[in-house]
Design an enzyme around this catalytic site. Structure first.
Site: not given
Ligand code: M6R
Length: 612
Positions: A2, A27, A73, A99-100, A485, A489, A492, A508, A607
């Site tokens: 949010c 965000r 959100w 927010n929360g 990673e 990427k 997501e 395995h 975000k």
């Molecule tokens: O802000 P942070 O680095 O703590 O966030 C952690 C994850 O939420 C963040 O890395 C998330 O996995 C990203 N969307 C990856 O691209």
């Protein structure tokens, strides 16, 4: 998650609030709303993007120089117009954004229902709004006091801003867990979830601390107290960010801009820290903790998502160079699994946003057991950077694309510096090797620049595989976290299922998936376990899998076997993640664009993940 924006001052609030919401779009959210006070308190809300809200209010009276706005959100209740914020109290005298998560909202709601309150939405936020109103009426207190009393009854996390119909000169803001920053302009105040909506108006900000309530009055000084009623002196800080960093600067997407910023952002992460000419590394942020690190029996890294992947690279680096045992934990698991932590322990928390709820909770847990907590954060002044005993900022600049790119390479850069510094202090590597490595590290920004040049090959691969349903990513040693990673990427932002594996683990289980339709991305750079990875490629080819290999410039062996190869410049094995990640970021980006996905704001993602 949010996003909160609020304004009070001489100007029209609406344009400032809408622009602020747009700045917070990164965000992640699924509805938006605004409340403006101009004699009457008018709330407008719409499911979907901020542009839907703009359409909704096209013919409305948008006057008023005080207002609050929100992107939601969804947590409690589906994303729709009714559940969107702001929420009115029953009498419509109060409007509130939040927010929360209010964890005890169900019991509070029951009590309020018993006192005659009815609810329009399924949200915890409407419960808090009515609780404040109920306290104000029954205890005959002003709004500030009602908010303060209400927050003492709340269990959970919140950042809130409250506006009342009968007081056009006041905003009340408070936070616990979720971030909130107050911008102080000339005769005006701004409130926001982060500094991005504020930066173009003022650089003077106050970050609210947990359990603080702010009284923000037109033409009066800012007042802050705790929810236990202790007065606090506002600590005004200067923002260092500039507006350009928040714009796309000619790129089609923030993600692409951020991928291309990496030579610069990695240089910024090293600036003032790496001194190849002096043969040294200085890390001012943790200088007081260096001896403790050197003598540590164990270091535990806690993080989530991409930051966790950076942590894995950190584990390999620190163990390899400084010979200190490292464990890397998902913060969300660490916080609930009763870990063995004492005052002898050192925890390194890694977070781009510095607001990730699970990472914050892991820090609090470790702190309660007396551990020393160091942070590696990107956002200056963020909750995690303030919750840690000391730390190192990554200085990657604002990362707006939800998919983390430059933040990852900046985190890996900082971890590399840290591992090398500890190795230097501990004497665990020969001086010549140390000098060679810091020289090579200094060359990385230029090599990233070379890696970024030319996208023809990546685009050709993206075109070919944009419609497949699955991808496998394989790597060994330092390239295993790179595989993880790369897979994250892709999934997501393109919504293609992708899995990252240590290449040797393929036999395995995942090998069962391999057939002529399965693209397998293998990071097969020279040195380390290169020969072993070549064998893994052969295993994939023997089962007719399609191999897309990331190879070192000049490679011959893998080129002869793989279906597609992308070259990266040669570097030391432990620095390869800083280069090998780049083509994987680009591949995900181009596939997502070709599939018509919203690259910067992928579905369901936020975000900064400020709820657990
Ligand atoms: O802000 P942070 O680095 O703590 O966030 C952690 C994850 O939420 C963040 O890395 C998330 O996995 C990203 N969307 C990856 O691209």
């Amino acid at each position: 998650m949010c996003g909160i924006v609020a304004y009070i001052g001489p100007k029209d609030a609406y344009p400032i609030l809408i622009k602020g919401l747009k700045r917070l779009e990164y965000r992640g959210y699924d509805s938006a709303g605004i409340a403006l006070l101009n004699g009457s308190l008018n709330v407008f809300k719409a499911k979907g993007k901020v542009s839907e809200l703009e359409n909704l209010v096209k013919n409305a009276d948008l006057s008023g120089n005080v207002g609050i706005a929100h992107t939601r959100w969804a947590t409690h209740g589906e994303p729709n117009d009714v559940n969107a914020h702001p929420h009115y109290s029953q009498s419509k005298n109060i409007a509130l954004i939040h927010n929360g998560i209010i964890e005890n909202y169900a019991s509070l709601r029951k009590e309020l229902e018993a006192r005659g309150y009815t609810f329009q939405s399924s949200t915890d936020t409407e419960v808090l709004t009515n609780l404040i109103e109920d306290i104000q009426i029954n205890e005959e207190v002003d709004l500030l006091e009602a908010v303060r009393i209400a927050l003492n009854q709340v269990i959970g996390a919140y950042a809130i801003v409250v506006l009342a119909r009968d007081d056009k000169d006041t905003l009340i803001a408070a936070r616990k867990g979720s971030p909130l920053v107050i911008g102080i302009g000339i005769d005006e105040y701004f409130v926001a979830s982060d500094a991005s909506p504020i930066i173009e108006y003022t650089k003077n900000v106050v970050y609210l601390d947990n359990e603080e309530v702010a009284l923000i009055r037109r033409n009066k000084d800012l007042k802050i107290k705790t929810i236990r009623n202790v007065e606090k002196t506002p600590y005004i800080q200067k923002l260092e960010m500039n507006l350009d960093a928040l714009e796309k600067g000619g790129y089609e997407h923030f993600m692409l801009k951020e991928i291309y910023e990496q030579p610069h952002s990695i240089r910024d992460s090293m600036r003032g820290r790496l001194h190849p000419e002096l043969g040294t590394i200085s890390l001012g942020g943790i200088i007081d903790y260096e001896q403790k690190l050197v003598n540590a029996a164990k270091i535990t890294i806690v993080a989530c998502g991409t930051s966790w992947h950076a942590g894995l690279v950190g584990e390999y680096l620190i163990e390899d160079l400084a010979r200190i045992p490292v464990e890397v934990e998902y913060a969300s698991e660490f916080r609930y699994r009763n870990p063995i932590i004492s005052e002898k322990d050192i925890i390194i928390a890694i977070s781009q946003s510095g607001e990730t709820a699970d990472t914050l909770a892991a820090i609090e847990l470790a702190k309660s057991k007396g551990a020393t907590i160091l942070g590696i954060c990107n956002v200056v002044g963020s909750s995690i950077s303030r919750a840690t005993h000391a730390g190192i900022y990554t200085h990657a600049g604002p990362e707006i694309g939800v998919a983390s790119t430059k933040a990852f390479t900046a985190q890996v850069t900082v971890l590399t510096l840290m591992a090398l510094r500890l190795a230097q202090l501990k004497g665990t590597i020969p001086k010549t090797k140390f000098l060679h490595l810091i020289h090579e590290l200094g060359l990385i920004p230029d090599k990233v620049e070379q890696t970024l040049k030319g996208s023809k090959k990546v685009i050709e691969i993206a075109e070919k595989f944009k419609n497949v349903r699955n991808f496998l990513y394989l790597g060994r040693g330092y390239n295993f976290p790179v595989a993880l990673e790369g897979a994250l990427k892709l999934k997501e932002i393109s919504y293609i299922h992708a899995e990252g594996y240590p290449a040797a683990e393929m036999k395995h289980g995942p090998i069962a998936l391999i057939d002529e339709e399965m693209p397998v991305v293998v990071i097969a750079t020279k040195r380390g376990t290169y020969e072993k990875v070549v064998s893994n490629i052969q295993e994939v080819k023997a089962r007719k899998g399609i191999v897309i290999a990331i190879v070192t410039k000049g490679d011959v062996a893998v080129k002869g076997m793989a279906d597609y190869t992308i070259e990266i410049p040669e570097t030391e094995e432990m620095l390869v993640p800083l280069l090998a990640t780049i083509p994987l970021q680009k591949l995900s980006y181009h596939i997502a664009v070709m599939r018509g996905c919203n690259v910067d704001q992928p579905r369901n993602l936020a975000k900064s993940v400020t709820v657990e």
